[in-house]
Scaffold this active site. Structure first.
Site, PDB file in Angstrom:
ATOM      1  N   LYS A 115     -11.199  -4.019  -4.379  1.00 50.27           N
ATOM      2  CA  LYS A 115     -12.068  -2.858  -4.582  1.00 50.27           C
ATOM      3  C   LYS A 115     -11.264  -1.638  -5.011  1.00 50.27           C
ATOM      4  O   LYS A 115     -11.813  -0.679  -5.516  1.00 50.27           O
ATOM      5  CB  LYS A 115     -12.915  -2.568  -3.343  1.00 50.27           C
ATOM      6  CG  LYS A 115     -12.164  -2.499  -2.035  1.00 50.27           C
ATOM      7  CD  LYS A 115     -13.134  -2.594  -0.835  1.00 50.27           C
ATOM      8  CE  LYS A 115     -12.447  -3.167   0.387  1.00 50.27           C
ATOM      9  NZ  LYS A 115     -13.330  -3.782   1.338  1.00 50.27           N
TER      10      LYS A 115
ATOM     11  N   LYS B 104      -4.717  -9.896  -7.130  1.00 47.23           N
ATOM     12  CA  LYS B 104      -5.900 -10.160  -6.302  1.00 47.23           C
ATOM     13  C   LYS B 104      -7.083  -9.303  -6.779  1.00 47.23           C
ATOM     14  O   LYS B 104      -6.887  -8.148  -7.147  1.00 47.23           O
ATOM     15  CB  LYS B 104      -5.517  -9.781  -4.861  1.00 47.23           C
ATOM     16  CG  LYS B 104      -6.479 -10.192  -3.799  1.00 47.23           C
ATOM     17  CD  LYS B 104      -6.010  -9.703  -2.437  1.00 47.23           C
ATOM     18  CE  LYS B 104      -6.221  -8.209  -2.268  1.00 47.23           C
ATOM     19  NZ  LYS B 104      -6.076  -7.726  -0.887  1.00 47.23           N
TER      20      LYS B 104
ATOM     21  N   LYS C 202       0.826  -1.213   0.000  1.00 48.84           N
ATOM     22  CA  LYS C 202       0.000   0.000   0.000  1.00 48.84           C
ATOM     23  C   LYS C 202       0.854   1.255   0.000  1.00 48.84           C
ATOM     24  O   LYS C 202       0.480   2.256  -0.603  1.00 48.84           O
ATOM     25  CB  LYS C 202      -0.929   0.020   1.218  1.00 48.84           C
ATOM     26  CG  LYS C 202      -2.153  -0.859   1.055  1.00 48.84           C
ATOM     27  CD  LYS C 202      -3.231  -0.450   2.053  1.00 48.84           C
ATOM     28  CE  LYS C 202      -4.515  -1.220   1.811  1.00 48.84           C
ATOM     29  NZ  LYS C 202      -5.539  -0.906   2.797  1.00 48.84           N
TER      30      LYS C 202
HETATM   31  P1  TYM Z   1     -10.491  -6.182   3.607  1.00 46.11           P
HETATM   32  O1  TYM Z   1     -11.517  -5.152   3.878  1.00 46.11           O
HETATM   33  O2  TYM Z   1      -9.422  -5.882   2.609  1.00 46.11           O
HETATM   34  O3  TYM Z   1     -11.179  -7.517   3.157  1.00 46.11           O
HETATM   35  C1  TYM Z   1     -12.197  -8.122   3.928  1.00 46.11           C
HETATM   36  C2  TYM Z   1     -12.116  -9.633   3.851  1.00 46.11           C
HETATM   37  O4  TYM Z   1     -12.219 -10.072   2.501  1.00 46.11           O
HETATM   38  C3  TYM Z   1     -11.107 -10.895   2.175  1.00 46.11           C
HETATM   39  N1  TYM Z   1     -10.731 -10.646   0.770  1.00 46.11           N
HETATM   40  C4  TYM Z   1     -10.561 -11.606  -0.120  1.00 46.11           C
HETATM   41  N2  TYM Z   1     -10.679 -12.945  -0.029  1.00 46.11           N
HETATM   42  C5  TYM Z   1     -10.436 -13.658  -1.147  1.00 46.11           C
HETATM   43  N3  TYM Z   1     -10.090 -13.081  -2.352  1.00 46.11           N
HETATM   44  C6  TYM Z   1      -9.971 -11.748  -2.478  1.00 46.11           C
HETATM   45  N4  TYM Z   1      -9.656 -11.196  -3.651  1.00 46.11           N
HETATM   46  C7  TYM Z   1     -10.213 -10.942  -1.324  1.00 46.11           C
HETATM   47  N5  TYM Z   1     -10.194  -9.604  -1.096  1.00 46.11           N
HETATM   48  C8  TYM Z   1     -10.508  -9.443   0.196  1.00 46.11           C
HETATM   49  C9  TYM Z   1      -9.999 -10.455   3.123  1.00 46.11           C
HETATM   50  O5  TYM Z   1      -9.035 -11.470   3.289  1.00 46.11           O
HETATM   51  C10 TYM Z   1     -10.777 -10.183   4.385  1.00 46.11           C
HETATM   52  O6  TYM Z   1     -11.021 -11.375   5.101  1.00 46.11           O
HETATM   53  N6  TYM Z   1      -7.430  -5.955   7.536  1.00 46.11           N
HETATM   54  C11 TYM Z   1      -8.714  -6.427   7.075  1.00 46.11           C
HETATM   55  C12 TYM Z   1      -9.882  -5.898   7.895  1.00 46.11           C
HETATM   56  C13 TYM Z   1      -9.785  -6.142   9.353  1.00 46.11           C
HETATM   57  C14 TYM Z   1      -9.934  -7.397  10.008  1.00 46.11           C
HETATM   58  C15 TYM Z   1      -9.810  -7.099  11.409  1.00 46.11           C
HETATM   59  C16 TYM Z   1     -10.157  -8.689   9.559  1.00 46.11           C
HETATM   60  C17 TYM Z   1      -9.573  -5.205  10.322  1.00 46.11           C
HETATM   61  N7  TYM Z   1      -9.596  -5.780  11.540  1.00 46.11           N
HETATM   62  C18 TYM Z   1      -9.882  -8.125  12.345  1.00 46.11           C
HETATM   63  C19 TYM Z   1     -10.232  -9.704  10.531  1.00 46.11           C
HETATM   64  C20 TYM Z   1     -10.105  -9.414  11.898  1.00 46.11           C
HETATM   65  C21 TYM Z   1      -8.894  -5.985   5.636  1.00 46.11           C
HETATM   66  O7  TYM Z   1      -8.315  -5.030   5.184  1.00 46.11           O
HETATM   67  O8  TYM Z   1      -9.832  -6.672   4.967  1.00 46.11           O
END
Ligand code: TYM
Length: 342
Positions: A208, A205, A122
């Site tokens: 969004k 990947k 990032k």
């Molecule tokens: P975020 O918002 O990027 O994504 C949310 C969840 O979706 C999954 N994900 C994917 N899985 C498969 N293929 C993809 N292309 C894909 N894109 C996203 C992510 O693995 C995630 O599970 N850091 C986290 C948010 C967070 C969090 C937490 C998660 C903050 N605190 C505590 C678990 C526990 C994040 O940026 O997810």
């Protein structure tokens, strides 16, 4: 001595979160939300969160953030997360996340944070200009999880390193203060689509934040858009193999088969037993039909829920109250352990 293993001292509890930093994608749905829904009916308490404090580690327009947070809540509910079975919250409405996050800023080491691949991706070459919050992001994520003493965290593959860091923070806190207070959390990374790839480039990947809308399926896309994006998805010229081994070195083909398997709740081998030998011209329309059948009802339910934002706000206010019954005592005990006068 009893020959049965002692029950864990921690209540089996699931926590996971998604950033309201844009719309939901098929990657979020298959990699995370589908598992969130199924875990509601297993032997867990479940807490699911819109992590708005994480979203602002990069710039968010305030009106968009508010809209995206409500739309994400609508997406959770439309996908099957029931506010009667799970606690559904917006992170900033439960202040103990940020409070424990500060403690963990003082437990985590700079070197640990500097090794986080998501930070490096990032920040790129621009490490001087990114926010301090982006660097400290994984400590707040550890707090999200540990302020509930969560034992299990369902996520996609890309969050694995952050969850290892969560375990390191819990272990260091327990060690430094000579306690057995925070659980060593288990990541739950399961299924055919733990890493859904871009429809335009099988090495990237699905995200969004990808500038190309054609690279992803948004959970708000209508049936025609979903079908068009699948029709245009990048593929190779060969027919589909009959076994998973035949997908090696064919990232785009593997991605579409993984998506099919996850949507249809099959293994990749089961899918290939049916479609092996087909050309993409035959397979893609079947995938489009399946995707529309599974996703269009979710997007129309999201639109219906978004027509009554006050109801969404009520659900989140109730979730915050329920959450704080868990988080306030855990934070208080943490402060005691650390030596804060209360
Ligand atoms: P975020 O918002 O990027 O994504 C949310 C969840 O979706 C999954 N994900 C994917 N899985 C498969 N293929 C993809 N292309 C894909 N894109 C996203 C992510 O693995 C995630 O599970 N850091 C986290 C948010 C967070 C969090 C937490 C998660 C903050 N605190 C505590 C678990 C526990 C994040 O940026 O997810």
């Amino acid at each position: 001595m009893s020959d049965t293993a002692p029950a864990s001292k921690f209540t089996p509890r699931v926590f996971s979160g998604i950033q309201p930093s844009g719309g939901l994608t098929l990657g979020n749905y298959l990699g995370a939300i589908k598992r969130f829904v199924s875990m509601q009916d297993e032997d867990f308490e479940t807490v699911y969160c819109m992590v708005d404090l994480h979203a602002i580690t990069v710039w968010q327009d305030p009106a968009d953030l508010r809209h995206n947070t409500r739309e994400l809540a609508a997406g959770f509910i439309a996908s099957g997360i029931s506010p009667d079975k799970s606690i559904l919250i917006n992170q900033s409405q439960v202040p103990e996340h940020a409070q424990l996050g500060w403690i963990f800023n003082c437990v985590a080491r700079m070197g640990w944070m500097g090794r986080m691949t998501q930070f490096k991706d990032k920040a790129g070459k621009n490490t001087e200009k990114v926010s301090l919050g982006l660097f400290g992001y994984p400590a707040l994520m550890a707090a999200d999880i540990l302020v509930y003493h969560a034992t299990h965290v369902p996520v996609g593959e890309d969050q694995k390193q952050h969850l290892e860091l969560t375990r390191d923070i819990a272990a260091k806190f327990n060690h430094d203060y000579g306690v057995d207070f925070f659980p060593i959390t288990e990541p739950v990374i399961e299924g055919a689509a733990t890493r859904v790839m871009s429809l335009r480039d099988g090495s990237k990947k699905m995200s969004k934040s990808d500038p190309s809308d054609a690279s992803r399926i948004n959970m708000t896309d209508d049936a025609d858009t979903i079908a068009k994006k699948i029709r245009k998805a990048k593929t190779d010229p060969d027919a589909l193999p009959s076994e998973a081994a035949g997908l090696e070195n064919r990232p785009e083909a593997r991605n579409l088969v993984n998506i099919y398997a996850a949507l249809n709740e099959q293994t990749v081998d089961q899918v290939l037993a049916d479609v092996g030998g087909q050309q993409f011209g035959t397979f893609k329309p079947q995938l489009a039909e399946l995707a529309v059948a599974k996703l269009a009802p979710i997007s129309s339910e999201m639109a219906r829920l978004m027509s009554d934002p006050a109801e969404i706000d009520r659900i989140l206010a109730k979730g915050a109250l329920q959450a704080r019954e868990i988080t306030a005592p855990i934070l208080k005990k943490t402060y005691d352990i650390v030596g804060m006068v209360s």
